[in-house]
Structure formats: structure tokens, C-alpha cells
Design a protein around this motif. Structure first.
Motif, short mmCIF file in Angstrom:
data_model
loop_
_atom_site.label_atom_id
_atom_site.label_comp_id
_atom_site.label_asym_id
_atom_site.label_seq_id
_atom_site.Cartn_x
_atom_site.Cartn_y
_atom_site.Cartn_z
N ALA A 15 0.81 -1.23 0.00
CA ALA A 15 0.00 0.00 0.00
C ALA A 15 0.84 1.27 0.00
N SER A 16 2.00 1.23 0.63
CA SER A 16 2.78 2.47 0.72
C SER A 16 3.31 2.86 -0.65
N TYR A 17 3.93 1.91 -1.35
CA TYR A 17 4.42 2.26 -2.68
C TYR A 17 3.25 2.63 -3.60
N THR A 77 17.29 4.00 5.21
CA THR A 77 16.20 4.83 5.74
C THR A 77 15.21 3.99 6.53
N GLY A 78 15.52 2.71 6.72
CA GLY A 78 14.53 1.78 7.27
C GLY A 78 14.01 2.15 8.65
N SER A 79 14.83 2.83 9.43
CA SER A 79 14.34 3.24 10.73
C SER A 79 13.76 4.64 10.57
N MET A 80 12.46 4.73 10.80
CA MET A 80 11.74 5.96 10.49
C MET A 80 12.36 7.18 11.18
N GLY A 81 12.43 8.24 10.46
CA GLY A 81 12.94 9.51 11.01
C GLY A 81 14.40 9.74 10.69
N PHE A 125 15.04 7.35 -0.21
CA PHE A 125 13.73 6.78 -0.52
C PHE A 125 13.00 6.31 0.73
N GLN A 126 11.69 6.47 0.70
CA GLN A 126 10.87 5.90 1.78
C GLN A 126 11.16 4.39 1.83
N PRO A 127 11.56 3.87 2.99
CA PRO A 127 12.12 2.51 3.01
C PRO A 127 11.17 1.43 2.54
N HIS A 128 9.93 1.48 3.03
CA HIS A 128 9.06 0.37 2.69
C HIS A 128 8.38 0.57 1.34
N SER A 129 8.84 1.59 0.59
CA SER A 129 8.45 1.70 -0.81
C SER A 129 9.57 1.21 -1.71
N GLY A 185 7.31 9.41 4.97
CA GLY A 185 5.86 9.32 5.04
C GLY A 185 5.33 10.34 6.04
N ASP A 186 4.03 10.59 5.98
CA ASP A 186 3.48 11.59 6.92
C ASP A 186 3.46 11.06 8.35
N GLY A 187 3.27 9.74 8.50
CA GLY A 187 3.34 9.16 9.84
C GLY A 187 4.76 9.28 10.38
N GLU A 188 5.72 9.12 9.51
CA GLU A 188 7.13 9.19 9.90
C GLU A 188 7.50 10.56 10.46
N MET A 189 6.72 11.57 10.10
CA MET A 189 7.04 12.91 10.58
C MET A 189 6.82 13.06 12.08
N CYS A 238 1.86 12.30 1.92
CA CYS A 238 0.76 12.45 2.87
C CYS A 238 -0.43 11.61 2.42
N ASN A 239 -0.33 10.31 2.66
CA ASN A 239 -1.47 9.46 2.35
C ASN A 239 -2.41 9.43 3.55
N LEU A 240 -2.11 10.22 4.53
CA LEU A 240 -2.94 10.45 5.71
C LEU A 240 -3.06 9.24 6.63
N GLN A 241 -2.37 8.17 6.27
CA GLN A 241 -2.42 6.98 7.12
C GLN A 241 -1.02 6.57 7.53
N ARG A 242 -0.95 5.94 8.70
CA ARG A 242 0.29 5.26 9.06
C ARG A 242 -0.03 3.79 9.19
N THR A 260 -4.69 -1.46 5.52
CA THR A 260 -3.98 -1.63 4.25
C THR A 260 -2.47 -1.72 4.38
N HIS A 261 -1.92 -1.10 5.41
CA HIS A 261 -0.45 -1.06 5.51
C HIS A 261 0.17 -2.46 5.47
N GLN A 262 -0.51 -3.39 6.13
CA GLN A 262 0.10 -4.71 6.25
C GLN A 262 -0.44 -5.74 5.26
N LYS A 315 -3.36 8.71 -1.78
CA LYS A 315 -4.23 7.72 -1.13
C LYS A 315 -3.41 6.48 -0.84
N LYS A 316 -3.49 6.01 0.37
CA LYS A 316 -2.74 4.80 0.70
C LYS A 316 -3.41 3.61 0.00
N GLY A 317 -2.59 2.77 -0.61
CA GLY A 317 -3.17 1.63 -1.34
C GLY A 317 -3.84 2.07 -2.63
C1 LIG Z 1 11.67 3.82 14.07
C2 LIG Z 1 10.63 2.97 13.40
N1 LIG Z 1 9.49 2.69 14.06
C3 LIG Z 1 8.57 1.91 13.47
C4 LIG Z 1 8.76 1.38 12.23
C5 LIG Z 1 7.74 0.42 11.63
N2 LIG Z 1 7.00 1.06 10.52
C6 LIG Z 1 7.35 0.89 9.25
S1 LIG Z 1 6.38 1.71 8.17
C7 LIG Z 1 5.42 2.31 9.44
C8 LIG Z 1 4.28 3.21 9.14
C9 LIG Z 1 4.72 4.33 8.27
O1 LIG Z 1 3.70 5.25 8.06
P1 LIG Z 1 3.94 6.50 7.15
O2 LIG Z 1 5.22 7.16 7.51
O3 LIG Z 1 2.72 7.33 7.19
O4 LIG Z 1 4.18 5.90 5.70
P2 LIG Z 1 3.13 5.20 4.72
O5 LIG Z 1 3.45 3.74 4.81
O6 LIG Z 1 1.78 5.51 5.18
O7 LIG Z 1 3.43 5.76 3.39
C10 LIG Z 1 5.88 1.85 10.66
C11 LIG Z 1 5.27 2.14 11.98
C12 LIG Z 1 9.97 1.71 11.58
N3 LIG Z 1 10.27 1.25 10.37
N4 LIG Z 1 10.87 2.53 12.17
#
Ligand SMILES: Cc1ncc(C[n+]2csc(CCOP(=O)(O)OP(=O)(O)O)c2C)c(N)n1
Length: 904
Positions: free
Chosen positions: A119-121, A224-228, A155-159, A262-266, A292-296, A439-441, A424-426
Motif C-alpha cells: 500500500a505504501s508504494y 532509511t529503514g528506521s523511520m525519522g 527513498f521511503q524505506p518500505h516503498s 511518510g506523513d506518519g514518519e514525521m 501524505c497518504n494520511l495513514q500510518r 492496508t499497511h500490512q 491515497k494509501k493503497g
Molecule cells: C523507528 C521505526 N518505528 C517503526 C517502524 C515500523 N513502521 C514501518 S512503516 C510504518 C508506518 C509508516 O507510516 P507512514 O510514515 O505514514 O508511511 P506510509 O506507509 O503511510 O506511506 C511503521 C510504523 C519503523 N520502520 N521505524
């Protein structure tokens, strides 16, 4: 009272340009005052707001306002012509989307425990694709290439799946590699060219879950895998590029840093930590695109509010150029007819939780719940079918609007830009995923969902292709493929691609540090002072001097480094706009545009991010640099350990100097400052080479060898070295000790009790112990040896352990080797050292016992470890060492007891 809650966080920035006509200004202000007095504050607020809106309509530039309306920042009239072939790009992005999705679904089908994110990508795809097709410049990093060195993209890691998927189309990754997403052990796979890269051959070639330079050293540049950590590292990377230019080392103009959080990452503190620095330093080489897909993961980022408005206020308040990319082109006509502002009002009163629901539902639902709330809006969309409403895209899904936002950003001068892209997420996952809470998972999609995805994106896939979840790549001569390559060629090549090609640097020979190696001649000196002395010498080195990047977090004076302020200057993009208070002193506080020190203020996260940028400059810029970040050792691994982990993943090369280190050495600072654990944490990072030296000569040998390994031999290691503030006479380097210093231990003193010290022959009747000491506690071990000999008649040999960590690594390496080569076994350095040494072994350090315990496997016979377990506290050094039982008395008593129990 009026309810002011709808005003949100709107506020004006106070900027005071020069007044061109004070008389006129006064008249306006008087009129305003009269209005407030006669009509009241509410009316004044209303009129101000109208005036602002009116000015905006007349395209009069406004003073910076923290919040602007919920619409695109780039006005239609200012929108540049989209230079691409829209249809081809749409087809390409559909294919990239499909392969990214297929990668996850296939991995999950084969091994349900694997998978990834879809969903993120799906939400970020267009943001990435427009970058790849039109903006991300690639180029060889290197001292000669300079300004052509290309852009750096975080790059956003999980994308990451989308980035792999594109690299597959580009011919840079093979189908076999895509098929091994998240399966990284086992034999190496052929790459797209059929070759197995030498550097990957030993570690397989499956694709890593997230961007990891350690695991994919020729592909990923930035972990970038660890958010922030992505956002903060991007900021300090951009700053470091200005630094390189300011110091005349590398022309980095024209190169950009892009970050895609991601917006949640902020919500991570690190994401926002560098905002003011970025603005203050005018980092117009930095573009942050917040998806900003408005979801985490769990749900909406700001269900009851607006994450976009909130982030706008934060970034604008920090002084960034904020570009809102909220609505696609299909909304233009709706906004054009919004003279009464009803559409905008409706958007403003909608919270993100509702926007998410609108993403998860269809056109009919959106009409009923969003537009039909007001008759004016109902009428305005009356001509549109439900499908038309369904097709109203958010800004982050419309390449034309994305292009406009990126174009504005790359051309903006004097400020960093943040693009708040609404998505939009997903996106495109229909009722199986789009906007869904879960959707995230989502990793599994059944055939029906996959078919719907195919139809939604008009993919040329048969039902069988869908059932088999086959990857899809058009023929080489297909227009999409030709277009894709042409666009990348025009932008200088392919990306991401990591290089480690950099010149090898000659480092000063050990003899150059003779002054330190000869000892201090009885003068008392701390190892921190020895470090500063060595640094000062290195800074004067004709070849290496300019490569050194001293970094501090407001503690230079604590470490006695203030002499460097004047000598090499503190980097500031503005130079020095003031006369420093101490200007008439020899060593005044000097800021300069070409200053060499990075003084980061009380900001360990920022300082270590600067350090990472410098420590990976050999790769990102083809320009090796040698950073020394000196910090309170307690505020390193403990406080910003995850950034150091990212540094390790990044293959950083540089020195971390844990200063005023230790739990008892830093006597008066108490519980939060006294570090008893950093070496334990350092031991967990495989490419971190950690040392806890006691004497200046040990430090010199270690630093020289570190420089050799990192700059000349170009090993992917970094050093953590602790230095203390305890003063004592520094002895000269004992003959032949270098090898042991580097390997982790050497015998410093052979007891002469009852016989010849050289051989210890004929002393078998005398009880004997082996004392191991590290850091300043080595001196306690030496004193303990005296006590043992004088008071207990026990012979004590003393070993200086410079690194329990390195000793452990060596032991583990030997065990691994011996597992595979029983016919040719190796002996660990600890075993080699202690082979002929008699008696129980007692080790003591200024760190928790677990540090000394690291070598337990290889110590023959009885092994007792002493350490500083528990919270630190303030007292004198002697009292603290007694308290933790690491003083000479305690070591001696422990040794005597060990002897007694062995007799019993
Ligand atoms: C420090 C840290 N905490 C938690 C996670 C687990 N995690 C990976 S993606 C994610 C949600 C990300 O949400 P968002 O930043 O809004 O990106 P989106 O997937 O919605 O694009 C979480 C909690 C992580 N990777 N790093």
C-alpha cells in the motif's frame, strides 16, 4: 465569543521589511485601530482574512503565512507545461506498480512469513516516477565530477519495492533477483547482466527489505529503514554538500538532495529535528517530499485534524518553502468555479479521518457525503457522474501537478523546500486496500483483487499471468522501454547506484607521532588532551589536513578543543556577521564561510548525521573525508545509537571519539553522564572497531592504524575510541607493543617477584595472577599488582586490554574458521597471549562487567570480571572506584581470593 477553532494554527510570521512610506503606513494602522475599537476584534479578524484572500486572488505576494488554504500552492496560471509523454509515463508507472506488487505477493505466497508492503508504494508510485522520469539526476560522484555528481535520493524505506521494480525495467535487476525479495542468504544470483558482482558474491543477491548499503552495496546509498533517520540525514547531507563547497573541496552546486518520508514518519523527533538548521543555512539544495497518504500503520496520522496543515505550519514556521500538492488537474475546474469559497470551506472542515473514508469509498459515497452537504456544492458537481467524481485525483497521483511542484522546488533559491503531497494509501487497490484501515500490512491479494488491479491500470496481462503473478517487462523496443531509457539517459544514467570508487589517501606514518609515542616525560596529561594534540597535528598535515572534519555538539571547551576555533574556524554559511565578544583574544570564537569545524550545538542527532555525511563522502561524493566527532561518551551510543547503527549500515569511515568517558573517570557528573555501557553497545556493531586505551601511545597507535585502514586500505569500518579527562604521566611506547595494542591486548608488566622478570622461570612456587585492565582502570590494575606483590606475596602480571571487542571478534573469527578447517586450527589472540600465563585471570574496566565478559570463551582457567554495573553517581574518582569495586584494592582482594579458593 466566536469559535476560533476553525482558524487552525494560522499565524503570521513577523517580518519587518523597510517601510517605504511611514506616513501611509500610519494611516492604515490608524484605520485598523479605529475598526477594532468601533467594530470589535472579531470583525477585524474577518476583514483581515478577507483582505488576505483578496490579495492572494490579485496575486499580491503575501508576507509568509504559516497556513495557507487547502489547495495547491502552484497556481494554475503558474503551472509549467508538462514536458513528458503522459500516456507512456502512465503505462510505465502501471507496470512498475504491478511488478512491485507482484514481488510482495509472490514472496508471501512462497513463504507466508515473508512479504513486504504494497500500500505504501501504491501511494508513492507517481511521486517516485515523476522524479525518475524528469528530475533525479544521476552522475558519477567524484572530485573531478563535482557539480555533475548527480542527486542523492533518500527513498521511503518500505516503498523500496517500487525502486526495485523500476530497476528491473531498466535492466539493472534480474527476474531472479526480484523473485528473491527478502531472501538474502544463500548463493549469489546472476544479476540482470548475467554477472555476479564480486562484492556480492559472498552474500547472496536477494533483495533487501529496505535500503541497506551494507547488504546491497552497489545499489542503495542511504539506509532509511528506521523511520525519522532518512529526513534528518538528508538535511545534514545537504548541509555537508554546502560545507564541501564552502571549503573549496568540491563544487556541489546544481546537485540536489531529495528525501521521501511518510506523513506518519514525521512524528519521529528526528524527522523534525533539523528543520531550523535547514532553513537557517538556506539549504536550497534540499527537497523533502512528504507522502501524505494520511495513514500510518495503525490508522490515520491525524484522524481528527489535518496532518498537511500541521506540517505546513511547522515547516513554514521553521522558514522552509512549503509547496502543497493536494489536488490533481481534474479539480482545477472545480476550484475555478469556487468564487464563493464553498469548496475550500468544505475541504477545510473535513478532517483527515474523513478524507481516509473518502479514499476508501466510491464516487457515489463521496458525492453524497462530501459534495451534497451544501446545495452550492451539490449543484456544482451535478454535471459529473459518480465515475467522474471517483476519478478526481489527489495531487500526488497526477504527474502534471507533481511535475509542477517539483519544478517549483528545484528552481527555488535560498530556502529548502518541502512538498506536502496528498495521496491515497493503497491507491488502485480498490476495496481490497485503498484507504482501508488495515492496508499497511496487506501482503496477500487474491486473484480477483489482482485482476481488478490489472483492469484498473490497464495492464496487458492474461488471466494466467495474473494467476501466476508473473513479472512483466515490455520488449526492449517497446515505446515504454525506449522512453524510460531515453529519460534516464538525459538525466545522466540510472539511480540509485552506490559507488565506493574514491582515491586512496596516504596517511602519516606512526613515526610522525613520535612526540606522543615517547610519552609525556612525567608531565600529567589526559588522553583527551593527547587526542586534541594529535588532531591539531593532523590538521596541519599537508595532504590530510583539509580532509579532516572536526565535529562537536557544544562541548569543544569541555574537551579542550577551543584552540581549534581560531586555528581552523567554525563553518558558517554566513561567515561571521558580528564581532565576537572575545575578538581581542588570540584564540577567539571564529566563524567563517570556509570554517572547518562543524559546531552543531546541543544536538547529538544532528552532529552524528553530519558525521555520517562526512564519513560516507568517499561514496556519495567520491571524496574521502575524515570526520572526528567528539562527544560525551554517554550521549553517543546510548542516546543516538540508532543513527550509529545507520552509520554502520552506510559503511561509514571515520572516528567517533567518546570523550570524558567511563563511569568513574568522569567523577562529578552523576547518573546521566557517567557511561558504563557504550563499549558494550559498540561491541554489537560488527564494523565498529572500538578501543578503550589508557595511555597516549596506545591512542596514537590506534588512531594511526584507524586512518590507515579507513583511508589507505579503504576498509568499511569506523572507529569508536574512548578518551578520558583524568590526568596522569604518559609513559613511552614499550618496545614491540604495537601489534598487541591493535589486536586488543598486550602484556605491560611481567612480575619479577621471586625471579627473573623475562622468563618467570623458577617462580613456580609463587602464586601468580593475570590482571587485565582497560582504559584508566589499567592504572588501578598496575597499582593492584603492587599491592599483591607487596602485601600478599602474589606475583601479578598486568595486561593492557585496549579492546575487549576486538579480542572477542578475533575469538569468534577463529571459532568460525576452525569449524570449517579442523585440520588447520587457529588460536585466538587471547589464548595466544595467556597460553603460558599462570594463575587466575582478573579483568577490570570502567564499564559494566559484561564488557570484560566478552572474552570469557577464550580465557583459559578461572576468569573473574570486575566492572561498574549499576547507576553512576557523583563522588571523587577514588570513592567511585571503591564503590564499584574497580579500584586497586578491590582488584587485589579479588585476585587474592581467587588464589585462596584455588588452594582450597
Ligand atoms: C523507528 C521505526 N518505528 C517503526 C517502524 C515500523 N513502521 C514501518 S512503516 C510504518 C508506518 C509508516 O507510516 P507512514 O510514515 O505514514 O508511511 P506510509 O506507509 O503511510 O506511506 C511503521 C510504523 C519503523 N520502520 N521505524
Amino acid at each position: 465569543m466566536t469559535d476560533l477553532s476553525d482558524l487552525g494554527s494560522s499565524a503570521f510570521w513577523r517580518v519587518n521589511p523597510k517601510d517605504a512610506d511611514p506616513q501611509e503606513t500610519r494611516e492604515w494602522l490608524n484605520a485598523f485601530d479605529a475598526l477594532v475599537e468601533t467594530e470589535g476584534r472579531e470583525r477585524a479578524t474577518y476583514l483581515l482574512r478577507r483582505l488576505l484572500d483578496h490579495a492572494r486572488k490579485r496575486r499580491v505576494q503575501l508576507p509568509p503565512v504559516l497556513n495557507t488554504p487547502y489547495r495547491n500552492s502552484v497556481d494554475l496560471v503558474d503551472q509549467p507545461q508538462f514536458p513528458g509523454k503522459l500516456e507512456i509515463e502512465q503505462r510505465l508507472s502501471s507496470i512498475v506498480r504491478w511488478n512491485a506488487l507482484a514481488m510482495v505477493v509472490r514472496a508471501n505466497r512462497a513463504h507466508p512469513e515473508l512479504g513486504g508492503h504494497i500500500a505504501s508504494y501504491a501511494s508513492a508510485a507517481d511521486l517516485f516516477e515523476v522524479g525518475f522520469n524528469h528530475f533525479f539526476r544521476a552522475g558519477p560522484a567524484g572530485e573531478k565530477s563535482g557539480a555533475d555528481g548527480g542527486d542523492l535520493v533518500y527513498f521511503q524505506p518500505h516503498s523500496a519495492t517500487g525502486v526495485y521494480s523500476r530497476a528491473f525495467l531498466e535492466g539493472r535487476l534480474s527476474e531472479a533477483q526480484l523473485g528473491h525479495y527478502r531472501r538474502e542468504t544463500g548463493a549469489a544470483l546472476p544479476s540482470a547482466t548475467g554477472a555476479v558482482s564480486a562484492s556480492l558474491a559472498h552474500q547472496g543477491q536477494g533483495l533487501s527489505s529496505y535500503p541497506h548499503p551494507w547488504l546491497m552495496p552497489e545499489f542503495w546509498q542511504f539506509p532509511t529503514g528506521s523511520m525519522g533517520l532518512g529526513p534528518i540525514q538528508a538535511i545534514y547531507q545537504a548541509r555537508f554538500m554546502k560545507y564541501l563547497a564552502g571549503r573549496g573541496i568540491l563544487d556541489t552546486a546544481g546537485r540536489k538532495v531529495w528525501a521521501f518520508p511518510g506523513d506518519g514518519e514525521m512524528d519521529e523527533p528526528e524527522s523534525l529535528a533539523g528543520l531550523s538548521l535547514a532553513a537557517r543555512e538556506g539549504l536550497d539544495n534540499l527537497i523533502v517530499v512528504v507522502n501524505c497518504n494520511l495513514q500510518r500503520l495503525d490508522g490515520p496520522v491525524r484522524g481528527n485534524g489535518s496532518v498537511i496543515q500541521e506540517l505546513e505550519g511547522l515547516y513554514a514556521g521553521a522558514g522552509w518553502n512549503v509547496v502543497k500538492l493536494l489536488w490533481g488537474s481534474d479539480w482545477d475546474a472545480l476550484f475555478a468555479r469556487d468564487e464563493d469559497g464553498m469548496l475550500l470551506q468544505r475541504l477545510h472542515e473535513t478532517v483527515d479521518g474523513e478524507f481516509q473514508t473518502y479514499a476508501a469509498t466510491d464516487g457515489r459515497f463521496n458525492r453524497e457525503h462530501f459534495f451534497n452537504k451544501y446545495p452550492e456544492l451539490r449543484a456544482r458537481v451535478a454535471h459529473m457522474s459518480d465515475e467522474d467524481i471517483d476519478r478526481l485525483r489527489r495531487g500526488g497521483h497526477d504527474p502534471v501537478k507533481i511535475y509542477a511542484a517539483y519544478h517549483t522546488a528545484v528552481n527555488h533559491r535560498g530556502q529548502p523546500t518541502v512538498i506536502l503531497a496528498q495521496t491515497k494509501k493503497g491507491y488502485g487497490m480498490g476495496h481490497w486496500g485503498q484507504g482501508k484501515m488495515t492496508t499497511h500490512q496487506q501482503k496477500k491479494l487474491d486473484v480477483e483483487a489482482l485482476r481488478a488491479f490489472r483492469d484498473r491500470f490497464s495492464l496487458p496481462l492474461s488471466d494466467e499471468d495474473i494467476e501466476q503473478v508473473r513479472f512483466f517487462k515490455p520488449a526492449a523496443d517497446a515505446p515504454e522501454m525506449q522512453y524510460l531509457h531515453a529519460q534516464r539517459q538525459a538525466l545522466g544514467g540510472y539511480l540509485p547506484a552506490r559507488s565506493s570508487a574514491a582515491p586512496k589517501l596516504a596517511v602519516p606514518a606512526p613515526s610522525q607521532f613520535a612526540r606522543i609515542l615517547e610519552g609525556s616525560n612525567g608531565r600529567e596529561q589526559s588522553t583527551t588532551m593527547v587526542f586534541v594534540q594529535m588532531l591539531a597535528q593532523l590538521l596541519k598535515d599537508p595532504a590530510l589536513g583539509k580532509r579532516i572534519v572536526p565535529i562537536v555538539a557544544d562541548e569543544a571547551r569541555t574537551f579542550g578543543m577551543q584552540t581549534l576555533f581560531r586555528q581552523i574556524g567554525i563553518y558558517s554559511t554566513l561567515g561571521q556577521l558580528y564581532e565576537p565578544e572575545d575578538h581581542d583574544e588570540l584564540l577567539y570564537y571564529k566563524e567563517a564561510k570556509d570554517g572547518q569545524i562543524l559546531e552543531e550545538g546541543i544536538n547529538e542527532a544532528g552532529a552524528v548525521s553530519s558525521w555520517i555525511a562526512a564519513a560516507t563522502s568517499y561514496s556519495a561524493h567520491g571524496t574521502p573525508m575524515l570526520p572526528f566527532y567528539a562527544f560525551y561518551s554517554m550521549f553517543g551510543f546510548q542516546r543516538i545509537g540508532d543513527l550509529i547503527w545507520a552509520a554502520a549500515d552506510s559503511r561509514s569511515r571515520g572516528f567517533l571519539i567518546g570523550a570524558t568517558a567511563g563511569r568513574t573517570t568522569l567523577a562529578g557528573e552523576g547518573l546521566q553522564h557517567q557511561d558504563g555501557t557504550s563499549h558494550l553497545i559498540a561491541s554489537t556493531i560488527q564494523n565498529c572497531v572500538a578501543y578503550d586505551p589508557c595511555f597516549g601511545y596506545e591512542l596514537a597507535v590506534i588512531l594511526q592504524d584507524g586512518m590507515r585502514r579507513m583511508l589507505a586500505a579503504q576498509e568499511d569500518v569506523f572507529y569508536y575510541v574512548t578518551v578520558m579527562n583524568e590526568n596522569y604521566a604518559q609513559p613511552p611506547l614499550p618496545e614491540g607493543a604495537e601489534a598487541g595494542i591493535k589486536r586488543g591486548m598486550y602484556r605491560l608488566r611481567l612480575s619479577s617477584l621471586g625471579g627473573a622478570a623475562e622468563t618467570a622461570v623458577g617462580t613456580e612456587h609463587i602464586p601468580r595472577v593475570q590482571l587485565l585492565g582497560s582504559g584508566t582502570i589499567l592504572r588501578e590494575a598496575l597499582a593492584a599488582a603492587d599491592i599483591l606483590e607487596q602485601e600478599y606475596d602474589i606475583a601479578a602480571d598486568v595486561w593492557s586490554v585496549t579492546s575487549f571487542t576486538e579480542l572477542r571478534r578475533d575469538g569468534i573469527a577463529c571459532e568460525h574458521w576452525n569449524q570449517d578447517h579442523p585440520e588447520d586450527p587457529r588460536t585466538s589472540w587471547v589464548e595466544q597471549c595467556l597460553a603460558g600465563a599462570r594463575g587466575p585471570v582478573i579483568a577490570a574496566s570502567d564499564y559494566v562487567r559484561a564488557v570484560a565478559d566478552l572474552i570469557r570463551n577464550w580465557v583459559p582457567g578461572k576468569y573473574l570480571s570486575l566492572g561498574t554495573d549499576g547507576f553512576g553517581r557523583s563522588d571523587t574518582r577514588a570513592a567511585l572506584r571503591r564503590h564499584f569495586q574497580v579500584d586497586a584494592q578491590s582488584i587485589a582482594q579479588t585476585a587474592a581470593r581467587a588464589i585462596a579458593s584455588s588452594r582450597a
